[in-house]
Design a protein around this motif. Sequence first.
Motif, mmCIF file in Angstrom:
data_model
loop_
_atom_site.group_PDB
_atom_site.id
_atom_site.type_symbol
_atom_site.label_atom_id
_atom_site.label_comp_id
_atom_site.label_asym_id
_atom_site.label_seq_id
_atom_site.Cartn_x
_atom_site.Cartn_y
_atom_site.Cartn_z
ATOM 1 N N PHE A 168 0.830 -1.200 0.000
ATOM 2 C CA PHE A 168 0.000 0.000 0.000
ATOM 3 C C PHE A 168 0.857 1.239 0.000
ATOM 4 N N LYS A 169 0.721 2.004 -1.075
ATOM 5 C CA LYS A 169 1.453 3.261 -1.219
ATOM 6 C C LYS A 169 0.473 4.312 -1.708
ATOM 7 N N LEU A 223 -15.410 5.701 6.423
ATOM 8 C CA LEU A 223 -15.135 5.380 5.021
ATOM 9 C C LEU A 223 -13.620 5.418 4.856
ATOM 10 N N PHE A 224 -13.098 4.434 4.144
ATOM 11 C CA PHE A 224 -11.658 4.318 3.883
ATOM 12 C C PHE A 224 -11.495 4.490 2.381
ATOM 13 N N ILE A 225 -10.781 5.534 1.982
ATOM 14 C CA ILE A 225 -10.686 5.924 0.574
ATOM 15 C C ILE A 225 -9.224 6.129 0.196
ATOM 16 N N LYS A 226 -8.860 5.669 -0.994
ATOM 17 C CA LYS A 226 -7.533 5.963 -1.549
ATOM 18 C C LYS A 226 -7.705 7.155 -2.484
ATOM 19 N N LYS A 227 -6.931 8.189 -2.276
ATOM 20 C CA LYS A 227 -7.043 9.374 -3.124
ATOM 21 C C LYS A 227 -6.399 9.111 -4.484
ATOM 22 N N LYS A 228 -6.927 9.783 -5.472
ATOM 23 C CA LYS A 228 -6.416 9.657 -6.830
ATOM 24 C C LYS A 228 -4.985 10.188 -6.887
ATOM 25 N N GLU A 229 -4.117 9.433 -7.552
ATOM 26 C CA GLU A 229 -2.723 9.863 -7.690
ATOM 27 C C GLU A 229 -2.622 10.944 -8.750
ATOM 28 N N ARG A 230 -1.899 11.986 -8.410
ATOM 29 C CA ARG A 230 -1.678 13.057 -9.390
ATOM 30 C C ARG A 230 -0.603 12.664 -10.374
ATOM 31 N N PHE A 231 0.385 11.902 -9.910
ATOM 32 C CA PHE A 231 1.480 11.453 -10.757
ATOM 33 C C PHE A 231 1.625 9.962 -10.587
ATOM 34 N N LYS A 232 1.812 9.259 -11.648
ATOM 35 C CA LYS A 232 2.000 7.804 -11.594
ATOM 36 C C LYS A 232 3.348 7.485 -10.985
ATOM 37 N N GLN A 233 3.361 6.537 -10.004
ATOM 38 C CA GLN A 233 4.624 6.127 -9.401
ATOM 39 C C GLN A 233 5.364 5.211 -10.366
ATOM 40 N N GLY A 234 6.657 5.375 -10.455
ATOM 41 C CA GLY A 234 7.409 4.588 -11.423
ATOM 42 C C GLY A 234 8.379 3.704 -10.848
#
Length: 108
Positions: free
Chosen positions: A80-81, A97-108
């Motif tokens: 989980f990152k 509620l447990f939510i994962k926020k949308k990533e602004r930049f894709k992790q590489g």
Amino acid sequence: MDGVLKSWAVPKGPPMDSSQKRLAIMVEDHDLDYADFEGVIPEGEYGAGKVLILDRGTYRILNGDLKSGKLEFYLHGKKFKGVFVLIRMKGKDKHWLFIKKKERFKQG
């Protein structure tokens, strides 16, 4: 957090992407000694059922706190990152509620 393991039961598992919102039920805090515990708690005992460690890593609080009912934090584990949010449901002290926020930049 505060010298204990804060714990939530997440029946359908943690959200893996930002389109998922998961119910997280706050359960009793645990002593730090329990950080490595995995096993089965027998029926009839508090917390009965299978206990699994899903991930290990670190976290950083970004915004809010548990008292306010909204906590935004960054998880940096093996599985989980990213940025996650816990939001207390109105009228439900233990339901979040447990939510994962949308990533602004894709992790590489």
